[in-house]
Design a protein around this motif. Structure first.
Motif, mmCIF file in Angstrom:
data_model
loop_
_atom_site.group_PDB
_atom_site.id
_atom_site.type_symbol
_atom_site.label_atom_id
_atom_site.label_comp_id
_atom_site.label_asym_id
_atom_site.label_seq_id
_atom_site.Cartn_x
_atom_site.Cartn_y
_atom_site.Cartn_z
ATOM 1 N N ASN A 162 36.701 45.594 30.995
ATOM 2 C CA ASN A 162 36.700 47.059 31.016
ATOM 3 C C ASN A 162 35.620 47.672 31.892
ATOM 4 O OD1 ASN A 162 38.890 47.144 29.252
ATOM 5 N ND2 ASN A 162 37.556 47.004 27.477
ATOM 6 N N GLU A 163 34.472 47.010 32.030
ATOM 7 C CA GLU A 163 33.363 47.580 32.790
ATOM 8 C C GLU A 163 33.360 47.156 34.260
ATOM 9 O OE1 GLU A 163 31.122 49.771 31.530
ATOM 10 O OE2 GLU A 163 32.130 49.677 29.588
ATOM 11 N N ALA A 164 33.980 46.020 34.570
ATOM 12 C CA ALA A 164 33.873 45.515 35.936
ATOM 13 C C ALA A 164 35.223 45.187 36.560
ATOM 14 C CB ALA A 164 32.977 44.275 35.960
ATOM 15 N N VAL A 165 35.973 44.313 35.967
ATOM 16 C CA VAL A 165 37.150 43.745 36.620
ATOM 17 C C VAL A 165 38.217 44.798 36.904
ATOM 18 C CG1 VAL A 165 38.978 42.007 36.416
ATOM 19 C CG2 VAL A 165 36.682 41.477 35.661
ATOM 20 N N VAL A 166 38.415 45.758 36.024
ATOM 21 C CA VAL A 166 39.447 46.764 36.271
ATOM 22 C C VAL A 166 39.134 47.604 37.502
ATOM 23 C CG1 VAL A 166 40.294 46.894 33.907
ATOM 24 C CG2 VAL A 166 38.454 48.406 34.647
ATOM 25 N N ASP A 167 37.889 47.647 37.928
ATOM 26 C CA ASP A 167 37.521 48.387 39.136
ATOM 27 C C ASP A 167 38.032 47.714 40.407
ATOM 28 O OD1 ASP A 167 36.322 50.331 37.641
ATOM 29 O OD2 ASP A 167 34.284 49.561 37.900
ATOM 30 N N LEU A 168 38.591 46.512 40.275
ATOM 31 C CA LEU A 168 39.184 45.844 41.433
ATOM 32 C C LEU A 168 40.517 46.476 41.822
ATOM 33 C CD1 LEU A 168 38.418 42.130 40.577
ATOM 34 C CD2 LEU A 168 37.468 43.447 42.474
ATOM 35 N N GLY A 169 41.029 47.354 40.995
ATOM 36 C CA GLY A 169 42.273 48.037 41.312
ATOM 37 C C GLY A 169 43.444 47.474 40.541
ATOM 38 N N SER A 170 44.635 47.733 41.064
ATOM 39 C CA SER A 170 45.845 47.386 40.344
ATOM 40 C C SER A 170 46.070 45.883 40.225
ATOM 41 C CB SER A 170 47.057 48.022 41.022
ATOM 42 O OG SER A 170 47.199 47.508 42.326
ATOM 43 N N GLN A 171 45.346 45.074 40.984
ATOM 44 C CA GLN A 171 45.528 43.631 40.925
ATOM 45 C C GLN A 171 44.403 42.933 40.162
ATOM 46 O OE1 GLN A 171 45.857 42.517 44.996
ATOM 47 N NE2 GLN A 171 47.939 43.284 45.179
ATOM 48 N N TRP A 172 43.738 43.639 39.266
ATOM 49 C CA TRP A 172 42.589 43.050 38.580
ATOM 50 C C TRP A 172 42.956 41.820 37.765
ATOM 51 C CZ3 TRP A 172 42.488 42.468 33.350
ATOM 52 C CH2 TRP A 172 43.339 43.256 32.595
ATOM 53 N N GLY A 173 44.179 41.721 37.293
ATOM 54 C CA GLY A 173 44.618 40.579 36.494
ATOM 55 C C GLY A 173 44.530 39.260 37.247
ATOM 56 N N ARG A 174 44.591 39.317 38.569
ATOM 57 C CA ARG A 174 44.468 38.108 39.377
ATOM 58 C C ARG A 174 43.066 37.518 39.314
ATOM 59 N NH1 ARG A 174 47.687 39.373 44.963
ATOM 60 N NH2 ARG A 174 49.731 39.681 44.016
ATOM 61 N N TYR A 175 42.098 38.304 38.900
ATOM 62 C CA TYR A 175 40.697 37.866 38.894
ATOM 63 C C TYR A 175 40.142 37.691 37.488
ATOM 64 C CZ TYR A 175 41.272 38.987 43.727
ATOM 65 O OH TYR A 175 41.737 39.002 45.011
ATOM 66 N N GLU A 176 41.051 37.611 36.519
ATOM 67 C CA GLU A 176 40.612 37.359 35.148
ATOM 68 C C GLU A 176 40.074 35.938 35.016
ATOM 69 O OE1 GLU A 176 42.324 37.484 30.578
ATOM 70 O OE2 GLU A 176 43.681 37.909 32.233
ATOM 71 N N TYR A 177 40.673 35.002 35.751
ATOM 72 C CA TYR A 177 40.209 33.613 35.795
ATOM 73 C C TYR A 177 39.658 33.337 37.190
ATOM 74 C CZ TYR A 177 42.502 32.600 31.386
ATOM 75 O OH TYR A 177 42.854 32.577 30.062
ATOM 76 N N VAL A 178 38.543 32.650 37.253
ATOM 77 C CA VAL A 178 37.853 32.366 38.516
ATOM 78 C C VAL A 178 37.260 30.968 38.463
ATOM 79 C CG1 VAL A 178 37.276 34.799 38.932
ATOM 80 C CG2 VAL A 178 35.707 33.380 37.645
ATOM 81 N N THR A 179 36.777 30.496 39.596
ATOM 82 C CA THR A 179 35.997 29.266 39.567
ATOM 83 C C THR A 179 34.528 29.588 39.345
ATOM 84 O OG1 THR A 179 35.806 29.265 41.970
ATOM 85 C CG2 THR A 179 37.529 27.885 41.003
ATOM 86 N N ALA A 180 34.089 30.766 39.825
ATOM 87 C CA ALA A 180 32.694 31.176 39.627
ATOM 88 C C ALA A 180 32.565 32.687 39.877
ATOM 89 C CB ALA A 180 31.771 30.426 40.569
ATOM 90 N N ILE A 181 31.541 33.244 39.289
ATOM 91 C CA ILE A 181 31.131 34.624 39.532
ATOM 92 C C ILE A 181 29.715 34.543 40.066
ATOM 93 C CG2 ILE A 181 30.520 36.830 38.451
ATOM 94 C CD1 ILE A 181 33.461 36.526 38.365
ATOM 95 N N GLY A 182 29.455 35.231 41.153
ATOM 96 C CA GLY A 182 28.107 35.180 41.722
ATOM 97 C C GLY A 182 27.484 36.563 41.838
ATOM 98 N N PHE A 183 26.211 36.654 41.461
ATOM 99 C CA PHE A 183 25.430 37.872 41.676
ATOM 100 C C PHE A 183 23.960 37.521 41.567
ATOM 101 C CE2 PHE A 183 26.737 37.835 37.209
ATOM 102 C CZ PHE A 183 25.544 37.952 36.542
#
Length: 185
Positions: A162-183
């Protein structure tokens, strides 16, 4: 708006939930280092406030037992080693949460987050998703860090979506699973 993935990995894709990758990254920023048990015990017992937090986190042994462990006269059992580890992680998370929050929010500027693609090497060609490397500037980390410090996995998943991934736009569901998150914080 896409829905959450219910059958992830059905065609061979590999990855982890984004909130798990975020928790690992926050743990790394919190400075969890591999130390001896005695160093962790010193961390948990050096002040009365730390002892109270350790008791609250589940380390419920007598002061006499703690002293024997610290002096090296006795060793903790496997169960107590798990309790020490759990208490250390909880106390450390709570202690550094405010510091991390300030670093991540950066006075409203936020922190750039990189979404590293899920692994589709085992997925047959017709089932491949088009997923590209994405970056996003997350400006509000308050809820994410709060539930990370409380070690609430389900709430962290909800907060991350709700705070981050949905800001990716209409395709946010594609980024629910990842190999890594970096920051970086």
């Amino acid at each position: 708006m896409p829905e959450r993935n219910n059958d992830f990995g059905e065609f061979g894709a590999r990855g982890i939930k984004g909130h798990e990758a975020v928790a690992w990254q926050l743990d790394a920023h919190a400075g969890f280092v591999a130390t001896r048990v005695t160093a962790r015990l010193h961390y948990l017992t050096r002040t009365e406030r730390a002892r109270a937090a350790a008791r609250e986190a589940g380390l419920t042994v007598t002061d006499r037992t703690l002293k024997a462990w610290l002096d090296g006269r006795r060793s903790p059992s496997r169960k107590n080693l798990r309790n020490i580890e759990s208490a250390y992680l909880q106390v450390r998370r709570r202690k550094v949460a405010r510091y991390l929050l300030g670093r991540l929010n950066r006075e409203g500027c936020g922190t750039r987050v990189e979404f590293h693609l899920l692994n589709q090497s085992q997925v047959t060609r017709p089932h491949h998703r088009v997923v590209e490397f994405r970056t996003l500037n997350v400006r509000h980390w308050d809820r994410i860090v709060e539930v990370w410090a409380a070690a609430d996995d389900q709430a962290l998943d909800d907060a991350w979506i709700n705070e981050a991934v949905v800001d990716l736009g209409s395709q946010w569901g594609r980024y629910e699973y990842v190999t890594a998150i970096g920051f970086a914080a």
